[in-house]
Design an enzyme around this catalytic site. Structure first.
Site, PDB file in Angstrom:
ATOM      1  N   GLY A  84       0.839  -1.293  -0.078  1.00  0.00           N
ATOM      2  CA  GLY A  84      -0.102   0.044   0.090  1.00  0.00           C
ATOM      3  C   GLY A  84       0.835   1.469  -0.076  1.00  0.00           C
ATOM      4  CG  HIS A 148      10.614  -0.748  -0.229  1.00  0.00           C
ATOM      5  ND1 HIS A 148       9.218  -0.675   0.054  1.00  0.00           N
ATOM      6  CD2 HIS A 148      10.187  -1.016  -1.796  1.00  0.00           C
ATOM      7  CE1 HIS A 148       8.171  -0.265  -1.208  1.00  0.00           C
ATOM      8  NE2 HIS A 148       9.051  -0.508  -2.038  1.00  0.00           N
TER       9      HIS A 148
END
Length: 336
Positions: A84, A148
């Site tokens: 998301g 990330h």
């Protein structure tokens, strides 16, 4: 967020997966010492500080570690891949800039720019394949970035300053299915798609982009419990099921809570409407545009739903993923 992507758009290998580009000598020397696995798109994954990275992505990570200097007022969105990220970037950008760009204004940046353009990745956008280091010092405060990168690999300045981290993860079954779809879109025409079973086996072993998934989540979970004022731990499922509550919680955490007047004027609902999957996925920029790294904007909008894994996984696969999640996360009080 995950919409169907045309075949021609889906086969552009992004910069961070392109192994034909020259590496720095430091990166070459390091890679020679690291464990190696076959990649999902790129040929190789390298295990660095316990997590798996493509060759190009690793160079961006190393440059980010060596050169990024966090400010105390920075906000860093951290996610596991395909959890998301696009949606959270839209939420956070619109929150921070709502006084300059009301969510109903016709010139809102989200109407003409993909969220990944507005909130760049440190290791994939800012510190990868640049002729010189980016000058981020003059950006207005608060600066908003994304990554990330697992907690253990964050630049030291991120952990040693009071900059805030917003961490988002997702049920590993949905995260896996979304990652499988996404990486198959990126594979060149000369490569057959990864089979579901091959990708599943790798994911369960932890061999995936920024994996192992469970260790990535667990690090940030523990740190969020230790430092709740620095790290906000979020789940995709909570964003979907109770968006108004989570959005207001996020606004408070990043230092721009909604006023009573804003709530009464419906600003919360307007931001949710602006950043909704239906709205973002149907914007012209997200239907036709591309990121500078090569990916089509449409690749980031597939379904954006909870439970798509039910359409793909066998009962044995479900049982195996649930067992791994129970073993690695449940004992720490974390469940999906």
């Amino acid at each position: 967020m995950d919409s169907t992507v045309s075949e021609s758009e889906s086969r552009v290998v992004p910069n961070f997966l392109d192994e034909n580009r020259e590496l720095s000598e430091d990166c070459k020397d390091l890679i020679a010492t690291l464990p190696l696995e076959k990649g999902w798109v790129a040929k190789h994954l390298h295990q660095y500080q316990g997590f798996w990275h493509t060759t190009r992505q690793l160079q961006g990570l190393l440059s980010c570690q060596n050169h990024f200097q966090a400010h105390h007022t920075d906000i860093l969105i951290v996610t596991t891949p395909k959890s998301g990220t696009t949606w959270l970037k839209a939420w956070t950008f619109s929150l921070l800039h709502r006084h300059k760009y009301h969510p109903t204004t016709q010139n809102h940046p989200l109407l003409t720019h993909n969220p990944h353009f507005l909130v760049p990745f440190l290791e994939l956008d800012l510190y990868l394949d640049k002729p010189s280091l980016p000058d981020l010092s003059s950006l207005p405060s608060p600066r908003l970035f994304s990554t990330h990168i697992p907690y253990v690999s964050l630049p030291i300045s991120v952990t040693q300053t009071s900059c805030k981290i917003v961490y988002l993860c997702r049920d590993p079954k949905d995260a896996f299915i979304s990652l499988w779809h996404f990486t198959n879109r990126l594979r060149p025409h000369t490569m057959l798609p990864n089979s579901l079973h091959e990708a599943f086996h790798k994911f369960c072993r932890g061999v995936s982009l920024y994996g192992p998934f469970w260790e990535h989540v667990l690090e940030y979970w523990h740190k969020s419990l230790e430092h709740p004022h620095k790290i906000m731990f979020m789940r995709f499922e909570e964003m979907k099921l109770n968006p108004e509550f989570v959005l207001k919680k996020l606004a408070t955490f990043v230092g721009c809570p909604f006023s009573r007047e804003e709530e009464e004027a419906g600003v919360v609902q307007e931001i949710l409407k602006l950043c909704s999957f239906d709205n973002l996925s149907n914007l012209q920029v997200n239907r036709n545009g591309k990121l500078s790294s090569g990916e089509a904007h449409r690749a980031f909008f597939r379904r954006g739903e909870i439970g798509d894994w039910k359409n793909h996984l066998t009962s044995d696969m479900i049982q195996q993923l649930n067992a791994i999640t129970e073993e690695k996360l449940a004992q720490h009080g974390l469940r999906f």
